[in-house]
Structures are given as C-alpha cells and as structure tokens.
Design an enzyme around this catalytic site. Structure first.
Site, short mmCIF file in Angstrom:
data_model
loop_
_atom_site.label_atom_id
_atom_site.label_comp_id
_atom_site.label_asym_id
_atom_site.label_seq_id
_atom_site.Cartn_x
_atom_site.Cartn_y
_atom_site.Cartn_z
N SER A 138 0.85 -1.19 0.00
CA SER A 138 0.00 0.00 0.00
C SER A 138 0.88 1.24 0.00
CB SER A 138 -0.89 0.00 1.25
OG SER A 138 -1.55 1.25 1.41
N TYR A 151 -1.16 -1.05 10.23
CA TYR A 151 -1.41 -1.34 8.81
C TYR A 151 -0.24 -0.85 7.96
CZ TYR A 151 -3.57 -1.13 4.18
OH TYR A 151 -3.85 -1.29 2.84
#
Length: 255
Positions: A138, A151
């Site tokens: 990401s 995350y």
C-alpha cells in the site's frame, strides 16, 4: 504469460483479489483462489467456468491452520507460476487504544502468511527458472499515516521484503513485484475494523478502481522493465515523492 500457466491468488473474494482472478482467467490454464468466504469463491469459480480451471480454497490466512491448508495446496498441485499475496484488512484509530488482537491478526495475515506462502512457492519457481510473486502492499507502506500505524508498518515490511527478494532472485529468473495502491474501491473499508472510517471524506479524484490497479500490476510484471516497486496512479506517485523529500529533510546525522 502463456496459457499453460498456474496461479494462486489470496484474498480472492473481493476487491483487488477478485480483479486479479478475473484478469488472469483468460491467461491461465489453472488457478487456486483463496479467501475466508467460500461461498464467494464458488460464485467466482462459476462466473469463470470455461475460461480456466479454478480450484477454490476457503482458508483464514491469519491462522496457522489456514496457512497450512494453502501450503499443502501448493505442494500437491502443479508448480505455481504466479503467486499473488493479496489477502488483507485494515484497522483505524490511535494505536494506544486499539484492539491488539485485530492488530496482531493483521500482522499475521499481511506478513506471516506472505512469508509462508512465498517460501512454499519459490523452490519450484527457482528450479524451473521462471515465475513471479506479487505482494500487495500500500502507499501507506511508503507514507507515514497516523491512525493506521500497524497497517502501514505491515505494508512497509512487504516493501522491504520484496526488495530483498528481488535482489536474491534476479539471477534466477523469478520476478517479484510490490504493488502499492492508494485509495481503491473495495470492501476493505466496510469491514468492522474500519467502522470509524468515512469514505466520503476522501475526494473522488483520489479513488481508483480495482480493475485499473490490477491491469497496471499485471502489465508491469509481464514486461521486461524489472520494475519491482509499483505505485499505482499518478496522484499516488506524487504523494510518495513528497514523502521521500520530507523523509530526507528529517534525517539527522550527529556531528
């Protein structure tokens, strides 16, 4: 990619995983699709009937049992030519008040499962001198993002892990890619762990469609550019470039 091609895609029941499966179906001879929701996988397999042979495997890759089931499928099936480590979810909120079980589960899913499945698939790729691994990370793995600290950290691990693998494997015919998408239309934002996230605060121009991101990923892994790090979308690439400049400004060397 030739037609006689075997792929394995995790997190295949929605979002980027679903898009990978649909776009690979016309290029593969066979495919294993993995997710927790077996009924979704069955629907996907029926939709692709006639395009390629699809084996469904419902498994929770945040668990040792789920990882073992997929490893066994890798060992028992034909050699995996393309492994897409896509399964994932996110949490949101300050880490100090977070649910630690959710954070640890995310770490096991993003990092441990990727390590385990990649380790299972690589020997055959190395032996045949070809193959590819795509690790879906990401932009958050490249850009400091408060309230998604774990995350982002798990995705930063995937960036570093993929870069090192590329250096280890570049002389052995195996390609690796770390895909770093930004805001992408998927079900990740509707999970209970993201209940406090309002998708409406993100400007429409920042969203990308899953099929566009995946098309860019597959094009990059198929060409001869040896591009191991792929940030999808011009706007995301600009964000990452600004972050790199800010990071350089933060560097401190003791005198």
């Amino acid at each position: 990619m030739s037609k006689s091609f075997h792929a394995l895609v995790t997190g295949a029941s929605a979002g980027l995983g679903d898009a990978y499966v649909r776009q690979l179906a016309g290029r593969c001879d066979s495919m294993v699709v993995v997710a927790r929701r077996g009924e979704r996988l069955q629907e996907l397999a029926r939709a692709l009937e006639g395009q390629c042979k699809v084996e469904t495997l419902d498994a929770d890759l945040a668990t040792t049992e789920g990882q073992a089931r997929v490893v066994e499928a890798i060992r028992q099936g034909p050699p995996v030519d393309l492994l897409v480590n896509n399964a994932g979810y996110s949490t949101i909120g300050p880490y100090a008040s977070s649910d630690l079980d959710n954070e640890l589960g995310m770490l096991r899913l993003h990092n441990e499962a990727t390590m385990v499945l990649t380790r299972a698939a690589l020997p055959a790729m190395i032996e045949q001198g070809s193959g590819a691994v795509i690790n879906v990370a990401s932009v958050a793995g490249l850009v400091s993002t408060p309230n998604v600290a774990v995350y982002g950290a798990t995705k930063a691990f995937l960036v570093s892990f993929t870069r090192a693998l590329r250096q280890e494997l570049k002389e052995q015919g195996v390609r690796v890619q770390c895909l770093c998408p930004g805001y992408t239309r998927s079900e990740i934002h509707s999970r209970e762990t993201m209940a406090d996230f309002d998708v409406n605060i993100v400007p429409e121009k920042l969203w990308m469609e899953a099929d566009v991101v995946v098309a860019e990923s597959l094009a990059a892994i198929s060409d001869d550019a040896d591009q191991w790090l792929l940030v999808s979308g011009d706007h995301n690439r600009k964000v990452v470039a600004r972050e790199m400049e800010a990071l350089r400004a933060d560097l401190h060397y003791p005198s």
